[in-house]
Design an enzyme around this catalytic site. Structure first.
Site, PDB file in Angstrom:
ATOM      1  N   LYS A 202     -25.718 -29.884 -40.555  1.00  0.00           N
ATOM      2  CA  LYS A 202     -25.084 -30.863 -41.457  1.00  0.00           C
ATOM      3  C   LYS A 202     -25.570 -30.665 -42.895  1.00  0.00           C
ATOM      4  O   LYS A 202     -24.783 -30.671 -43.840  1.00  0.00           O
ATOM      5  CB  LYS A 202     -25.409 -32.284 -40.971  1.00  0.00           C
ATOM      6  N   CYS A 256     -22.789 -38.081 -49.894  1.00  0.00           N
ATOM      7  CA  CYS A 256     -23.167 -36.922 -49.060  1.00  0.00           C
ATOM      8  C   CYS A 256     -23.600 -35.717 -49.897  1.00  0.00           C
ATOM      9  O   CYS A 256     -24.768 -35.363 -49.912  1.00  0.00           O
ATOM     10  CB  CYS A 256     -21.988 -36.536 -48.171  1.00  0.00           C
TER      11      CYS A 256
HETATM   12  N1  LIG Z   1     -19.401 -41.706 -46.194  1.00  0.00           N
HETATM   13  C1  LIG Z   1     -19.188 -40.457 -45.807  1.00  0.00           C
HETATM   14  O1  LIG Z   1     -18.204 -39.838 -46.219  1.00  0.00           O
HETATM   15  C2  LIG Z   1     -20.108 -39.768 -44.827  1.00  0.00           C
HETATM   16  C3  LIG Z   1     -19.676 -38.548 -44.236  1.00  0.00           C
HETATM   17  C4  LIG Z   1     -20.510 -37.937 -43.316  1.00  0.00           C
HETATM   18  C5  LIG Z   1     -21.749 -38.509 -43.009  1.00  0.00           C
HETATM   19  N2  LIG Z   1     -22.142 -39.675 -43.615  1.00  0.00           N
HETATM   20  C6  LIG Z   1     -23.439 -40.235 -43.249  1.00  0.00           C
HETATM   21  O2  LIG Z   1     -23.220 -41.372 -42.397  1.00  0.00           O
HETATM   22  C7  LIG Z   1     -24.268 -42.321 -42.608  1.00  0.00           C
HETATM   23  C8  LIG Z   1     -23.641 -43.666 -42.917  1.00  0.00           C
HETATM   24  O3  LIG Z   1     -22.928 -43.531 -44.148  1.00  0.00           O
HETATM   25  P1  LIG Z   1     -21.855 -44.589 -44.624  1.00  0.00           P
HETATM   26  O4  LIG Z   1     -21.142 -43.951 -45.752  1.00  0.00           O
HETATM   27  O5  LIG Z   1     -21.071 -45.100 -43.455  1.00  0.00           O
HETATM   28  O6  LIG Z   1     -22.821 -45.760 -45.146  1.00  0.00           O
HETATM   29  P2  LIG Z   1     -22.389 -47.209 -45.663  1.00  0.00           P
HETATM   30  O7  LIG Z   1     -23.379 -47.581 -46.690  1.00  0.00           O
HETATM   31  O8  LIG Z   1     -20.942 -47.238 -45.966  1.00  0.00           O
HETATM   32  O9  LIG Z   1     -22.581 -48.138 -44.393  1.00  0.00           O
HETATM   33  C9  LIG Z   1     -23.735 -48.300 -43.702  1.00  0.00           C
HETATM   34  C10 LIG Z   1     -23.744 -49.684 -43.043  1.00  0.00           C
HETATM   35  O10 LIG Z   1     -24.964 -49.788 -42.331  1.00  0.00           O
HETATM   36  C11 LIG Z   1     -25.427 -51.119 -42.464  1.00  0.00           C
HETATM   37  N3  LIG Z   1     -26.850 -51.144 -42.157  1.00  0.00           N
HETATM   38  C12 LIG Z   1     -27.885 -50.753 -42.929  1.00  0.00           C
HETATM   39  N4  LIG Z   1     -29.032 -50.892 -42.247  1.00  0.00           N
HETATM   40  C13 LIG Z   1     -28.707 -51.364 -41.041  1.00  0.00           C
HETATM   41  C14 LIG Z   1     -29.464 -51.714 -39.882  1.00  0.00           C
HETATM   42  N5  LIG Z   1     -30.786 -51.562 -39.837  1.00  0.00           N
HETATM   43  N6  LIG Z   1     -28.799 -52.202 -38.817  1.00  0.00           N
HETATM   44  C15 LIG Z   1     -27.464 -52.359 -38.843  1.00  0.00           C
HETATM   45  N7  LIG Z   1     -26.705 -52.041 -39.892  1.00  0.00           N
HETATM   46  C16 LIG Z   1     -27.322 -51.543 -40.971  1.00  0.00           C
HETATM   47  C17 LIG Z   1     -25.082 -51.495 -43.881  1.00  0.00           C
HETATM   48  O11 LIG Z   1     -25.036 -52.903 -44.049  1.00  0.00           O
HETATM   49  C18 LIG Z   1     -23.710 -50.828 -44.035  1.00  0.00           C
HETATM   50  O12 LIG Z   1     -22.657 -51.705 -43.701  1.00  0.00           O
HETATM   51  C19 LIG Z   1     -25.142 -41.766 -43.729  1.00  0.00           C
HETATM   52  O13 LIG Z   1     -26.248 -41.094 -43.177  1.00  0.00           O
HETATM   53  C20 LIG Z   1     -24.222 -40.771 -44.421  1.00  0.00           C
HETATM   54  O14 LIG Z   1     -24.953 -39.766 -45.068  1.00  0.00           O
HETATM   55  C21 LIG Z   1     -21.337 -40.330 -44.480  1.00  0.00           C
END
Ligand SMILES: NC(=O)c1ccc[n+]([C@@H]2O[C@H](COP(=O)([O-])OP(=O)(O)OC[C@H]3O[C@@H](n4cnc5c(N)ncnc54)[C@H](O)[C@@H]3O)[C@@H](O)[C@H]2O)c1
Length: 405
Positions: A202, A256
Site C-alpha cells: 500500500k 493518502c
Molecule cells: N480516503 C481515501 O481515499 C482512502 C483510500 C485508501 C485508504 N485510506 C485509508 O483508510 C483509513 C481511513 O481513512 P478515511 O479517509 O476513511 O478516514 P476518515 O477520517 O474519513 O474517517 C475515519 C472515521 O473513523 C472515526 N474514528 C476515529 N477513531 C475512531 C475509533 N477509535 N473508533 C471508531 N471510530 C473512529 C472517525 O470519527 C471518522 O469518522 C486511513 O488509514 C486512510 O489512509 C483512505
C-alpha cells in the site's frame, strides 16, 4: 461469517459498511463521532460520494446496517480509522490501537480481525500483540489480516467491489479466512501475501504515485521557465510507447498520497531519499503556484480598474470532483491569495457548501466577476464555463489544456 463490525465510518469505512450490508451481511458500523452515528442511522451521509445516499438507504431499509458508538459481537471486525502522521512526520497508529482496544472485549474464537487503515510496516504484528496481551486464549483461534484499501474517491462504491485486493494474513490460515470474507462481495482478483508485504504494498503504491506526480510537477516548472506549454509537451512525450508522464497540478493533497510516503520516509531515513525528495517537490509546487499568482497580481494594471482587483480561485478540494479538503494544496494556495491586501478574492468550490473563514462564490458568478482567474482544480463543473478572452487566466491544473493547439 454473517455479522460484521466496521470500526470507523469515514470516507472508506461508511461505503465499505454499506457495500457489505448490501451484499447480505448484517453490519454494525461503529464510530466515536455521535453525529456521524446519528446521521448514518437517519440515512444521511456526511461525505459526498456518488450513489452513496441511495446505497445507504437500501442497506437501512433492508435492516442489514445500523450504526452505534459501541461495538458488539460479530464474526468479522474491520478497522478503518485514520492513520495520520504526527508533528515529526512519524506515523501515528494510536487510533488503530484505540479502535482495536474497543473491540477486544467482543472478540471470540474463530473470528476474523482485519485492518484496512493504511499503516506502517509491522503494524499488524503490533496490533496482534496488543490483542493477545489482553486475550491470550485467542492466540490460536483468531485470524488477523491486513487488507489495504486502494479505492478512488468519487468511484468508491464501484472500486470496493471491482478492484484487485492484496490480503496479508499473519498466518496462511488467516489469509485464507480473510479471502473467504472478501470473496463474498469482491469481484476483482485477490492476492495473498504476508502482512508486512501487504502493508508495504500500500505504501509503495502511493509513494509511486507521489514520485510520478513530482516528476510532472517539476517538469511543469521547467516548461514554464522555458516558455513551453506543459500539456502539449506531455501529450507529445506520451506518444513514446514506453513513456507515461502523469498530469501536473498545484501540488499533492488528500489523506493518502500526501501522507503515506512519510510512513516510509520516517522509518527509512537513509534509504527513502527519492521518495522524500518527491514529497518535498510536490509541496514546493504549491509554493511556486502562490508565487506565480502573486506575480500575475503585481503585474496587472490595477490603477486603470478604479476598484480592487478581483481574483477567482477556482477549486479548493484536494482533487477534481470531490468535497475533501484534507491537505488540499488548492486550499493552501487560495488561503495565501486571500491574504494579499488590496484585492478581492473570490473563493470557488462547487463540491462543498461552506468552508470556515471563507465566503464561497458560485462558479459562473466568480468567473464573470474576476479579472484574474486561477484554475486550481479541474472539476467537471468548471468545464461548462466558456473561455472569455478578456480574462487573465492562470492554469495550474490543465483546465485549458489543448487551447494552445
Ligand atoms: N480516503 C481515501 O481515499 C482512502 C483510500 C485508501 C485508504 N485510506 C485509508 O483508510 C483509513 C481511513 O481513512 P478515511 O479517509 O476513511 O478516514 P476518515 O477520517 O474519513 O474517517 C475515519 C472515521 O473513523 C472515526 N474514528 C476515529 N477513531 C475512531 C475509533 N477509535 N473508533 C471508531 N471510530 C473512529 C472517525 O470519527 C471518522 O469518522 C486511513 O488509514 C486512510 O489512509 C483512505
Amino acid at each position: 461469517m454473517k455479522d460484521i463490525v466496521y470500526v470507523g465510518l469515514g470516507y472508506i469505512g461508511l461505503p465499505s459498511a454499506v457495500v457489505a450490508a448490501n451484499s447480505g451481511f448484517n453490519v454494525l458500523g461503529v464510530d466515536v463521532d455521535l453525529n456521524i452515528v446519528s446521521s448514518v442511522n437517519d440515512g444521511k451521509t456526511h461525505i459526498s460520494e456518488p450513489d452513496l445516499n441511495e446505497a445507504l438507504q437500501e442497506s437501512l431499509d433492508s435492516g442489514r446496517l445500523r450504526a452505534s458508538v459501541c461495538p458488539d459481537l460479530a464474526d468479522v471486525f474491520v478497522v478503518v480509522v485514520p492513520t495520520p502522521f504526527d508533528s515529526e512526520m512519524m506515523p501515528d497508529i494510536s487510533l488503530v490501537k484505540a479502535a482495536t482496544k474497543a473491540v477486544i472485549p467482543f472478540l471470540k474464537e474463530g473470528d476474523l480481525f482485519i485492518i484496512e487503515s493504511t499503516c506502517p510496516v509491522g503494524t499488524t504484528e503490533k496490533i496482534a500483540e496488543l490483542i493477545f496481551s489482553e486475550r491470550p486464549e485467542l492466540e490460536k483461534e483468531l485470524s488477523i489480516a491486513y487488507c489495504p484499501e486502494r479505492v478512488l474517491p468519487g468511484n468508491i462504491l464501484f472500486e470496493l467491489i471491482h478492484n484487485d485486493r492484496v490480503i496479508g494474513g499473519l498466518t496462511p490460515k488467516a489469509s485464507a479466512h480473510a479471502k473467504q470474507f472478501y470473496l463474498e462481495f469482491v469481484t476483482g482478483e485477490i492476492y495473498l501475501a504476508n502482512a508486512r508485504t501487504a502493508e508495504l504494498c500500500k505504501l509503495a503504491e502511493n509513494s509511486f504515485r507521489d514520485v510520478g506526480i513530482a516528476f510532472a510537477n517539476e517538469l511543469s516548472i521547467i516548461s514554464h521557465d522555458a516558455g513551453i506549454d506543459i500539456w502539449e509537451l506531455i501529450n507529445l512525450a506520451n506518444r513514446h510507447p514506453r513513456v507515461n508522464i502523469l498530469n501536473p497540478g498545484c501540488g499533492v493533497g488528500g489523506h493518502c498520497i500526501a501522507v503515506d510516503p512519510w510512513f516510509l520516509i520516517s522509518t527509512n531515513r537513509e534509504q527513502a531519499q527519492l521518495i522524500k525528495t518527491a514529497r518535498i517537490r510536490n509541496d514546493v509546487k504549491s509554493d511556486w503556484c502562490i508565487q506565480q499568482a502573486k506575480i500575475a497580481i503585481d503585474e496587472f494594471d490595477q490603477v486603470s480598474l478604479g476598484r480592487p482587483l478581483r481574483v477567482a480561485c477556482m477549486g479548493l478540494a484536494f482533487k477534481p470532483d470531490v468535497d475533501d479538503l484534507r491537505q488540499s494544496p488548492a486550499l493552501k494556495i487560495g488561503t495565501a491569495i486571500a491574504k494579499i491586501e488590496g484585492i478581492d478574492t473570490l473563493m470557488v468550490e462547487p463540491n462543498v457548501e461552506s468552508i470556515p473563514d471563507f465566503i464561497l462564490t458560485e462558479s459562473n458568478e466568480a468567473y464573470e466577476l474576476a479579472d484574474i482567474v486561477i484554475w486550481l482544480v479541474d472539476h467537471s463543473d468548471f468545464r461548462a464555463l466558456k473561455k472569455d478572452p478578456s480574462k487573465a487566466e492562470i492554469d495550474f491544473c490543465g483546465m485549458r489544456a489543448g487551447d494552445c493547439q
